[in-house]
Structures are given as structure tokens and as C-alpha cells.
Design an enzyme around this catalytic site. Structure first.
Site, PDB file in Angstrom:
ATOM      1  N   GLU A  48       6.109   3.261 140.096  1.00 22.96           N
ATOM      2  CA  GLU A  48       6.969   2.924 139.076  1.00 22.96           C
ATOM      3  C   GLU A  48       6.887   3.813 137.793  1.00 22.96           C
ATOM      4  O   GLU A  48       5.520   3.851 137.470  1.00 22.96           O
ATOM      5  CB  GLU A  48       6.898   1.463 138.800  1.00 22.96           C
ATOM      6  CG  GLU A  48       7.576   0.752 137.711  1.00 22.96           C
ATOM      7  CD  GLU A  48       7.393  -0.701 137.342  1.00 22.96           C
ATOM      8  OE1 GLU A  48       7.304  -1.385 138.457  1.00 22.96           O
ATOM      9  OE2 GLU A  48       7.443  -0.981 136.236  1.00 22.96           O
ATOM     10  N   GLU A  70       8.768   0.006 127.189  1.00 24.26           N
ATOM     11  CA  GLU A  70       8.594  -1.619 127.321  1.00 24.26           C
ATOM     12  C   GLU A  70       8.277  -2.198 125.840  1.00 24.26           C
ATOM     13  O   GLU A  70       7.578  -1.192 125.422  1.00 24.26           O
ATOM     14  CB  GLU A  70       7.605  -1.797 128.304  1.00 24.26           C
ATOM     15  CG  GLU A  70       8.065  -1.719 129.836  1.00 24.26           C
ATOM     16  CD  GLU A  70       7.019  -2.562 130.541  1.00 24.26           C
ATOM     17  OE1 GLU A  70       7.513  -3.388 131.385  1.00 24.26           O
ATOM     18  OE2 GLU A  70       6.030  -2.325 130.966  1.00 24.26           O
TER      19      GLU A  70
END
Length: 829
Positions: free
Chosen positions: A641, A646
Site C-alpha cells: 500500500e 494522510e
């Protein structure tokens, strides 16, 4: 008429000077040379030589060694008192049985140590001539530095690089001060480039450069003070110097410690968000590994490294200041001055008369009475040095002739105001006529320039050494630039998607996701397919979280996305949720949006850029990230991933970072419990702003050899990962999981270092809310739920009157203005 009295055997000749401007002073050449030589010899005898000098230096070195070995040095009785106080303190410390007694002993020892080093420097200044002091001081300071190392190590290896200090034999201290500060700045700058993966050669080499620079420059200021101050001021001058050196050390150690601690607290929040910063600081560097879990150690080491780097910035600045200020210490030489062999009468200076006077006074009464003759007439003053037997001047002389002195000329210039070159050079008495209002202009050729006659061949080092330092700095900088540019790989990229949302929501590129299972993180949102949560407004993509319909929470209800055929997941747990008032379970308390490019655009190596403004509001979790199209190597995280960005919607006061901080992460590992994310996780703070205040471009560049993320510019990198070893080897995963199941390296089959990041990935944009995976820490910033609680969603819902207003301020949206994706198209992907 005044009569001149004959001087006694022990009195020097009284030398009276006329106010006549053109009065000249003459000294017989035969008598001048032995007087000056004798005075030079007497001056040399003021210093110790040979065995006595070496004994004192050795004693001082040993005292300094012992003083520094215990904690960190004569003018005789005072110095010995300091030694006694130091030894008393050492004795108290040695026999202490409690911490209080040890503190008392160290205090007494410190009182003694305060005078030892200053006293040692003062004794060297009084015992040795200036040309010998650099070598002697290097011996003492080197041994003191050695003791400072051997003390803490209790008998470890003696380490101190003293070779640089022997270059003092060149004679000038300025070149070494300049070169030393330059090397210190260069070495400290190189130390800033170190990281936990740096080789031992770099750690050692960079410290050697820094140590060599400090070794060259450290004692130059001491030599400069001793070379410029008169003897009676040396003790005070050295004391002031040592005071400010010690004060500077104390102040900047505290400043550096403050920089390090404050930086470490901030950086731990970025690299190791789940680590208690207070415990890490309390543990110190030596106890660090036992204070944190193995899974958190890498992030803590990165935080430590960057905090130290920020501390080095202060050293670089101070070294640069020292480099420029070093040019002001002067170009004086400490080499021994050659004896004067001949002085011409017309160049006699006041120092020469003073030496003659001292020589006359030192003669004993047993010698024959010397005679002084002063003849004054016609504006001429004549002073003859005492004549010796058998010289031509005394063969026929029985008495000295005394001539009357003329009246002073009130308009004549004082004799001391005229340059020596304006007076006559003849050794005979010459009558000169007074000149009134004589011009003071110095004509060309009247002033001698002895420095042009003969140059010390070693003076060239005054220029060469600073140039070497500067060239070395330029060379190092050029190499670092070259190495950086050489390591940059230029790939060819082909655009596969460029979306500015001017044509609305493009369903051929984007797919909305509908789920209620929390996406593996226990998230509190239901992602929807309607325009309530994902829509286009003013040419921008908007993802907005909203509150759930209260009626679905206040009564027993079920949401089944499978039944209406809208669920994006094949797993029933991701498609069905319910409210059960008996158990306290509720459906997802908020709604939000999540879209992807799985059908429209995927890349295997290439670039991605998303220009967006992040949301502002408590417990929001915006993300720009990528997942593999296929689980080629197995379920998450075996197939990898890529988190480009974020963040959290909380404001900057949130301890682990609110909307003022973003993070980039790679997830990879055999299972969720052995995810190597913490080895590839980096955070970046916004500079004096937040990422919710304005648009920023969040980017990714990915190839077979490397992967890095950036903000606004490829130069502002966040995460950089170089695939220079197999990721399984880099992860250092255990042989089995917690259940005893053997962990198999499925990535080894590809024989690639970057597996699993060697397959097609697609882009995802979403705004999550809450969660139970520790992204929001329990008990921090008034978090209204506990991750392990079965009623976490309900607790969050019940606190909506607290966090809801932070959403209502209009910033609880992620606004995206542009998305670009490029595929690397070199031909060998």
C-alpha cells in the site's frame, strides 16, 4: 650657571634633553652593540630553559590530566591552593556513600578546578618565551582533552588528535585560526548529512574533519592573547578568556539541549506517534533501546537523528561566525626575534635608552666609576655612553667637559614629536640650526620599510592555509552537489490521466465506493454513492462528511447495501450494519465519500500529483493513497500500500499532528501484525500554516529503484525509499507469527528488491471519520471514544455537540482542483 654633579657608582647617567627641535642623540657604535646584546641576553634569561622548563610543563600536564580526568589547573601559592581544594573534593567524592555527599565532593572539586587551567596557562606564559608556548600549550591541552575522554570511559582508549597543533612551528597563529574554523564548519555541515544508515566511515571521517578543525583553532586565541598582552596583564587576560570560553560552553550547551529536546518531542510525533516522548528523553541515548518497543525503534532513531541534525545547525552558525571574526586576531608572528647586532645613533629609541639604563643600574660598585658627559651648546645635545678602558675616547680625557645650556626656544618642536629619520645620522656632534614651524609632512624615502627588505619564506602559509581550507570546502560542496545530481534518474513519462473537473464528475475515470464495514480500520463513516458526500462545485471535486440520519440510530435499524446492489465489497461485513439499542451497537454515525481510479487509470512506476485543500474539523481523516489492482502476493499488506498523504482534521494543537502535519507511508509485510510501515513512514509540517489553509500539491514519483513522495515540489520530499535490498530482508521479519505459523518470503520469487511495489496500483481519495486503529490516540485532545470499547461508534455519536461545531465552520471538506497521473514509459517497465 648650573653645575653638573658627577654620578655615583650605582646611579645611571642623568640624561637631560633640550627643548631644541634639532637636538640629536649620538651613541658610539663600539659601545652600543655589547649593551644591546647584553640586554637581549638578560631578557632571554627571564624565561626557563632546558630541564627546568620541561619539568614544569610535565607537572602542569599531569595536574591538568588529573583535574580533567575527575571532572572536566600556577602562580605558586594560589595555584597550589586550587590543587589542594581540588584534591580535597576528589577525596570527598571518592569516599562518599550517598548522593548528597557526592554532590558536596563534586562542588568542592569544581571550586578547585576553576583555578587550575587558568593557572597553568599563566605559568606557561611566565616560564616560556612566546615562540615556545604553542607547542607547550598543545602538550597540556592535548593531555587535558585526553583525560576528558578517559575519565568517562574509565581507562578507555586515549584519543586526541594533537598533530595539527605542531604546525604552530610555522610561526603565525592566524592561518590556523582561519583554517581551523573553516574545517570545523565543513565538518559540522557534513555531520548534518548523517542518518542511522550512514556507514562507519562517514561517522568517523566527518568527526575527524571536525576534530581537526577544532584542534587547529582552539588554542590560537590563547596564543594571540599571550602574544599581545604585556606580562603583568597576562593573568587577567587569560582569566577573562577562560571565563568567556567556559561561559560560552555553559550557555550553548543549554541552548543545544533545548533545541534537541524540543525538536525530539516534535519529531517523535512524526516518526513514532505512539511513543511517549517524556520516557524517551528520560531514557537518554544509552537507554533508548530498552525504553521503546522493537517495532518503534526505527522511528525513534530517525527522530533522534533529525533532532541532532537540528542541533548541529547551531554549531555551523557559530563556526561560520568564528571563521569571519578570526581574521581580527592579527598577523603577528610568535617566532623568536633575532638579536640586534648594530643600532645606528640616529635611530636610537626610548626602549634603547631604557635598556641602557637597566644595564647601568645592574653593574656592581666594584667596577670603575663610569663617566657621563653631557655637552650642551648651539642647540645641540650630546650624550655619550660610558666609555671603557683602552678605548680611543678615554686615552687623553681626565674630566668631562660641561657646557652651558642655551635658553629654551618656546617655538621649537618637541624632540619626541619628530621622526628619527629627520635627525642627523653622523656619529659626531653636529651643530644644527633650529627651524621654526617645520613641516611635519613625511617625504618619500624618509621612512624606512624594513619589511620590504627581507621576507620570511614561511609567511606564504598565511595565505596558503586559509586558501586550502576554502578550496577544501568548495571541493566538498562540489562533490556533494555532483553526487546528488548524478544520483538523479531522469525517466520518460506518458500522461494517462489529467483531471481538472471542469467537465463534471467523470465516471470513466472515477468510481465511488459504498461500504459500511470501516475499511479494516474501524472507521465510523458510511461511504455513499449520491451527491451528498461527493460532488463537483466551482470546478473542484468536493468530498464532504455529513451526519447520519438520526432516526437510523435512535431506533433499531439495518443498512444492507448488498440487498440494493450498491455495495462495493464482496464481503458481507463491509455491506451490512445495524442499530441494536439493547447492545448499544449503532450503524455508522456519519456519511462521507471515497472514490478511486481502479477502472480509469492505473500505473506501474510513474508519477501522481493531486492538488487539494485538506479538511478542518475534529476527528476527520483525509487521505490520498494507492492500492494494488490485484492482490498478487496475498492479502493486505503482502501486496503493499502506498500512502501519498494522510492527515488529521484536528487543529495544530493535537499532540501527534493535526492539519498542520501530513505523513507518507508504505505498508508491506507478511501480515497485519508484522507490517513494516514504521520503517517507511515520514511526516512533514506545514511552514507557519496548515494544509487546510490553502491548496497544496501532493506528489509521488515511483520507479523500480526508488519511491518518494513530496509536497508542492519534487525538492520538498517527504518520504524517500531506495530499493537497494530485498524488502523482506529490510523488514527483518520473525520466522513465525504469534500463533506459531511459519512466515514465508513470497516476494523472493520475483528476485526483485522492490517487491511488492512492482505491480499496477490505482489511486484513492477519501475523507474518513474516526476509527479504532489508534490513528487517534485514546485519551488525547478529549477523544470521546476508546478504541477497544464495543460502543465506540455510539460514544462518538453522543459527543456530536462537542466535535460537530468544528465541522460547521465550513472547512470540513477536502477540495481537489487537479489530479494528474503519468506512466513511466522508458520501455523497460
Amino acid at each position: 650657571m648650573t653645575e653638573a654633579k658627577e654620578s655615583s657608582n650605582h646611579d645611571p647617567p642623568k640624561i637631560e634633553q633640550s627643548n631644541q627641535e634639532d637636538a640629536s642623540t649620538t651613541v658610539d657604535d663600539d659601545t652600543t652593540e655589547p649593551i644591546i646584546a647584553a640586554n637581549r641576553s638578560d631578557e632571554d634569561k627571564e624565561f626557563l630553559t632546558g630541564f627546568k622548563l620541561y619539568v614544569i610543563v610535565g607537572a602542569l600536564a599531569m595536574v591538568t590530566f588529573l583535574a580533567t580526568l575527575n571532572s572536566s589547573m600556577l602562580v605558586t601559592p594560589t595555584f597550589l591552593c586550587y590543587v589542594a581544594i581540588f584534591e580535597l573534593g576528589s577525596l570527598i567524592s571518592g569516599v562518599s556513600r550517598s548522593s548528597d555527599m557526592l554532590i558536596v565532593g563534586r562542588t568542592v572539586s569544581g571550586m578547585g578546578t576553576s583555578g587550575l587551567w587558568n593557572g597553568g596557562l599563566t605559568i606557561i606564559a611566565g616560564a616560556a618565551p612566546i615562540e615556545k608556548r604553542p607547542v607547550l600549550l598543545s602538550c597540556i591541552s592535548s593531555l587535558a582533552a585526553t583525560a576528558s575522554v578517559t575519565g568517562p570511559l574509565i581507562g578507555g582508549l586515549l584519543t586526541e588528535d594533537v598533530s595539527w597543533r605542531w604546525f604552530q612551528r610555522i610561526g603565525y597563529y592566524l592561518p590556523f585560526a582561519i583554517a581551523g574554523t573553516a574545517f570545523t564548519a565543513i565538518g559540522t555541515g557534513l555531520l548534518c548529512t548523517l542518518d542511522p544508515s550512514s556507514s562507519n566511515a562517514k561517522w568517523i571521517g566527518y568527526q575527524m574533519i571536525t576534530g581537526a578543525g577544532r584542534g587547529m583553532a582552539n588554542q590560537q586565541v590563547i596564543i594571540a592573547v599571550q602574544n599581545n598582552l604585556p606580562k603583568h596583564e597576562l593573568a587577567v587576560g587569560v582569566a577573562v578568556l577562560i571565563f568567556f570560553q567556559s561561559l560560552g560552553n555553559s550557555v550553548f550547551v543549554s541552548v543545544s539541549n533545548t533545541i534537541f529536546n524540543s525538536s525530539l518531542i516534535l519529531l517523535l510525533g512524526q516518526y513514532a506517534p505512539f511513543v511517549n516522548a517524556t520516557e524517551v528523553i528520560a531514557a537518554g541515548a544509552t537507554g533508548l533501546r530498552s525504553a521503546v518497543m522493537a517495532a518503534q525503534l526505527s522511528g525513534v532513531l530517525l527522530a533522534y537523528n533529525e533532532a541532532l541534525t537540528r542541533t548541529f545547525y547551531l554549531s555551523i552558525g557559530l563556526s561560520c561566525v568564528a571563521f569571519f571574526t578570526s581574521w581580527g586576531i592579527g598577523w603577528k608572528s610568535v617566532k623568536k626575534v633575532q638579536p640586534i647586532t648594530k643600532i645606528y645613533p640616529d635611530r636610537m629609541t626610548s626602549m634603547t635608552w631604557l635598556r641602557m639604563k637597566e644595564t647601568w643600574t645592574s653593574r656592581t660598585s666594584s667596577e670603575s666609576q663610569e663617566k657621563c658627559r653631557s655637552s650642551i651648546g648651539s642647540g645641540v645635545f650630546t650624550a655619550t655612553t660610558p666609555v671603557r678602558p683602552s678605548t680611543p675616547d678615554n686615552r687623553n680625557a681626565s674630566i668631562d667637559d660641561i657646557s652651558p645650556a642655551p635658553r629654551p626656544n618656546p617655538f621649537a618642536s618637541p624632540i619626541t614629536s619628530r621622526p628619527p629619520s629627520s635627525r642627523g645620522s653622523s656619529s659626531a656632534v653636529q651643530g644644527l640650526t633650529s627651524r621654526y614651524f617645520h613641516s611635519r609632512r613625511v617625504k618619500k624615502g624618509e621612512i624606512e620599510q624594513p619589511w620590504k627588505e627581507k621576507k620570511d619564506p614561511k609567511e606564504k602559509w598565511v595565505t596558503i592555509i586559509p586558501l586550502i581550507g576554502l578550496l577544501a570546502g568548495v571541493a566538498v560542496a562540489a562533490f556533494l552537489i555532483y553526487d546528488g545530481l548524478h544520483s538523479v534518474v531522469h525517466h520518460k513519462y506518458c500522461s494517462i490521466m489529467s483531471e481538472d473537473f471542469s467537465g463534471g464528475f467523470n465516471t470513466s475515470c472515477w468510481t465511488k465506493e459504498a461500504e459500511v464495514g470501516g475499511f479494516g480500520n474501524g472507521e465510523f463513516e458510511q461511504t455513499t454513492l449520491d451527491d451528498e458526500n461527493v460532488y463537483i462545485q466551482d470546478g473542484k471535486l468536493i468530498i464532504r462528511p455529513t451526519l447520519q440520519n438520526a432516526s437510523l440510530i435512535d431506533t433499531n435499524n439495518v443498512i444492507n447495501l448488498t440487498a440494493d446492489g450498491t455495495c462495493s465489497s464482496a464481503s458481507l461485513s463491509n455491506c451490512v450494519t445495524q442499530t441494536n439499542l439493547t447492545t448499544g451497537e449503532i450503524i455508522q454515525p456519519v456519511k462521507s465519500g471515497r472514490i478511486n481510479t481502479k477502472k480509469g487509470a492505473t500505473i506501474k512506476y510513474g508519477r501522481v500529483e493531486v492538488t487539494a485543500t485538506l479538511p478542518s474539523g475534529d476527528w476527520l481523516w483525509p487521505a490520498i493513497w494507492m492500492l494494488p489492482v490485484n492482490d498478487t502476493y496475498g492479502p493486505w499488506p503482502l501486496s503493499g500500500e502506498i500512502d501519498i498523504m494522510e492527515s488529521r482534521g484536528n487543529n495544530y494543537t493535537y499532540s501527534t499532528g493535526g492539519n498542520n502535519i501530513i505523513s507518507s507511508t508504505l505498508h508491506w509485510g507478511p501480515n497485519a501484525d508484522n507490517d513494516g510501515w514504521w520503517r517507511t513512514n515520514v511526516k512533514r509540517s506545514a511552514l507557519h500554516t496548515t494544509y487546510a489553509a490553502k491548496e497544496h500539491t501532493f506528489g509521488l514519483e515511483w520507479s523500480e529503484k526508488y519511491l518518494f513522495t513530496y509536497v508542492d515540489s519534487r525538492l520538498l520530499q517527504v518520504l524517500y525509499t531506495k530499493f537497494d535490498e530485498p524488502l523482506w530482508q529490510r523488514g527483518n521479519f520473525p520466522l513465525s507469527d504469534s500463533n506459531g505459523t511459519r512466515l514465508v518470503d513470497v516476494w523472493a520469487e520475483t528476485d526483485k528488491y522492490n517487491t511488492p511495489f512492482d505491480q499496477e496500483f490505482y489511486l484513492i481519495l477519501n475523507v474518513a471519520v474516526g476509527g479504532t486503529n489508534k490513528w487517534f490516540e485514546d485519551g488525547v485532545a478529549g477523544k470521546p471514544w476508546v478504541d477497544a470499547s464495543p460502543t465506540a461508534k455510539k460514544d462518538f455519536w453522543d459527543a456530536r455537540n462537542v466535535w460537530g461545531p468544528t465541522w460547521d465552520q465550513g472547512g470540513a471538506i477536502m477540495s481537489v482542483s487537479k489530479v494528474d497521473m503519468w506512466q513511466q514509459c522508458d520501455g523497460d517497465e
